[in-house]
Scaffold this active site. Structure first.
Site, mmCIF file in Angstrom:
data_model
loop_
_atom_site.group_PDB
_atom_site.id
_atom_site.type_symbol
_atom_site.label_atom_id
_atom_site.label_comp_id
_atom_site.label_asym_id
_atom_site.label_seq_id
_atom_site.Cartn_x
_atom_site.Cartn_y
_atom_site.Cartn_z
ATOM 1 N N TYR A 83 -34.734 25.446 -4.597
ATOM 2 C CA TYR A 83 -35.341 24.213 -5.083
ATOM 3 C C TYR A 83 -35.696 23.328 -3.889
ATOM 4 C CZ TYR A 83 -36.075 20.411 -8.486
ATOM 5 O OH TYR A 83 -36.622 19.423 -9.272
ATOM 6 N N SER A 84 -36.405 23.931 -2.951
ATOM 7 C CA SER A 84 -36.877 23.233 -1.753
ATOM 8 C C SER A 84 -38.146 23.930 -1.291
ATOM 9 C CB SER A 84 -35.801 23.234 -0.656
ATOM 10 O OG SER A 84 -35.402 24.560 -0.348
ATOM 11 N N ILE A 143 -24.320 22.979 3.391
ATOM 12 C CA ILE A 143 -24.084 21.668 2.784
ATOM 13 C C ILE A 143 -25.212 21.382 1.810
ATOM 14 C CG2 ILE A 143 -23.796 19.206 3.217
ATOM 15 C CD1 ILE A 143 -22.849 19.861 6.019
ATOM 16 N N GLY A 144 -24.876 21.346 0.530
ATOM 17 C CA GLY A 144 -25.894 21.205 -0.503
ATOM 18 C C GLY A 144 -26.469 22.564 -0.837
ATOM 19 N N CYS A 181 -45.795 14.622 -6.589
ATOM 20 C CA CYS A 181 -45.210 15.027 -5.310
ATOM 21 C C CYS A 181 -46.142 15.980 -4.574
ATOM 22 C CB CYS A 181 -43.838 15.658 -5.523
ATOM 23 S SG CYS A 181 -42.563 14.472 -5.992
#
Length: 388
Positions: A138-139, A175-176, A360
């Site tokens: 999701y990036s 992280i994440g 976006c």
């Protein structure tokens, strides 16, 4: 309901709010009730007054309510931003309110850290399974040589692993970690063990399922609670939730977790300016308490603990990534809706998600937003050459 099923636009009201909006749009190529995909079709006479009163929050909520439509919202957003209507389209009240909030309160404190998980990431894994590709990234994908979303996401994951120079036996901290995309890829293809943390319970459940049988440990945790040391650290699409009051703490935490020869890769959306701001519609409906860092803020808050080894910008690649997610959402919405209760699967939620993805995409196309991958070290003596 889609734009093809909408009724005919209404006759434009002859009032002052409409005339003001038309003046703001002059030179943008956007017409009210015009024939082009980027033109705005008006379905409610009070739309113009709502936009003038509430800015981008009113524009987004009006779309969710069906007050207007555009066949290509991404093209509309692109034209609006290139025309200079970014900051100007936010109401002064909402802009000031966020600045006051962010100035006096830590919107990303430990107590508030899990809010974005509950509001957005915990919408449900079925939604994201349909909208994303099989990697569950999701990036932003890396489209340099890719022609499909899946290829772009695999290329991004591999780019991260190569930039970190992963080798068998290393321990990687993610992280994440999201739904375990990088953890699974790095463990399976690079022979490393991985500890991944996320603030979303839904993500923990699916990430553990996807990484079963691999040397991967997925935890529900805040980055500020981490201890120990890791050979390599990555953070993909998480720094946007850290907040400017916590940047120094974040980078100090990463530095404390790295050995002298370690590497850290930060993958984050970036802002062109250092103003403390957030789009009020995104803040309310998509990513509560989020704020985008600027290049100056990243450097300023990391310079005492970490050294920049490489900085790559491929923000233009977020445009096709977001459009691919939007196409998936449109194609599968009826299947998605069957997996949800009425609170999540109604028409307003669908329009909320469509609007978010489309605006976006237009923002990245207009270069209003950036996507950075920054590699840091603790000042090791070895030369660093970043792969592309």
């Amino acid at each position: 309901m889609t734009s093809d099923a909408r009724p005919h636009p209404i006759a434009l009201p002859n009032n002052r709010p409409r005339r003001i909006i038309e003046q703001l749009l002059e030179g943008s190529g956007i017409r009210l009730n015009g024939p082009e995909p980027h033109d705005i079709q008006i379905y409610h006479p009070d739309l113009f007054a709502r936009i003038l009163h509430q800015g981008t929050l009113g524009l987004g909520e009006a779309y969710m309510d069906g007050w207007w439509e555009a066949r290509r919202i991404d093209q509309l957003a692109h034209r609006l931003l290139r025309h200079g209507l970014g900051q100007r389209s936010r109401s002064a009240a909402s802009h000031l309110f966020y600045r006051l909030q962010a100035g006096f309160f830590n919107l990303q404190s430990r107590a508030r850290a899990y809010q974005v998980g509950e509001v957005h990431y915990d919408l449900g894994n079925d939604l994201f399974r349909y909208m994303l590709d099989d990697t569950m990234c999701y990036s932003c994908g890396y489209w340099r040589q890719a022609t499909t979303l899946h290829q772009a996401q695999l290329a991004k994951l591999d780019l991260v692993c190569r930039k970190l120079a992963l080798r068998p036996g290393m321990h990687l901290l993610d992280i994440g970690c999201g739904w375990g995309s990088l953890a699974e890829h790095a463990a399976r293809h690079y022979g490393v063990s991985v500890t991944g943390i996320t603030i979303s319970r839904e993500q923990v459940a699916l990430a553990r399922e996807r990484c079963q049988g691999l040397p991967v440990d997925i935890q529900l945790a805040d980055y500020r609670d981490l201890q120990g040391q890791y050979d390599r650290i990555a953070s993909i699409g998480m720094f946007e939730h850290v907040g400017q009051r916590n940047y120094t703490t974040f980078f100090r935490t990463v530095a404390d977790l790295l050995p002298d020869d370690g590497l850290f890769l930060l993958h984050t959306i970036g802002s062109n300016t250092s103003r403390i701001t957030a789009d009020p519609w995104i803040h309310r409906y998509i990513f509560p308490n989020g704020v985008l860092p600027s290049a100056r803020q990243i450097c300023q808050h990391s310079e005492e603990t970490l050294m920049v080894e490489d900085w790559q910008n491929f923000g233009s690649d977020y445009d096709p990534t977001l459009l691919a997610w939007l196409a998936n959402l449109d194609a599968c919405w009826h299947d998605i809706a069957r997996h949800y209760n009425t609170r999540h699967c109604n028409e307003r939620t669908y329009r909320m998600l469509r609007y978010y993805l489309a605006i976006c995409a237009g923002a990245f196309r207009a270069r209003y937003l950036q996507l950075w991958q920054v590699v840091f070290s603790r000042g090791r003596e070895l030369r660093y050459d970043a792969p592309r």
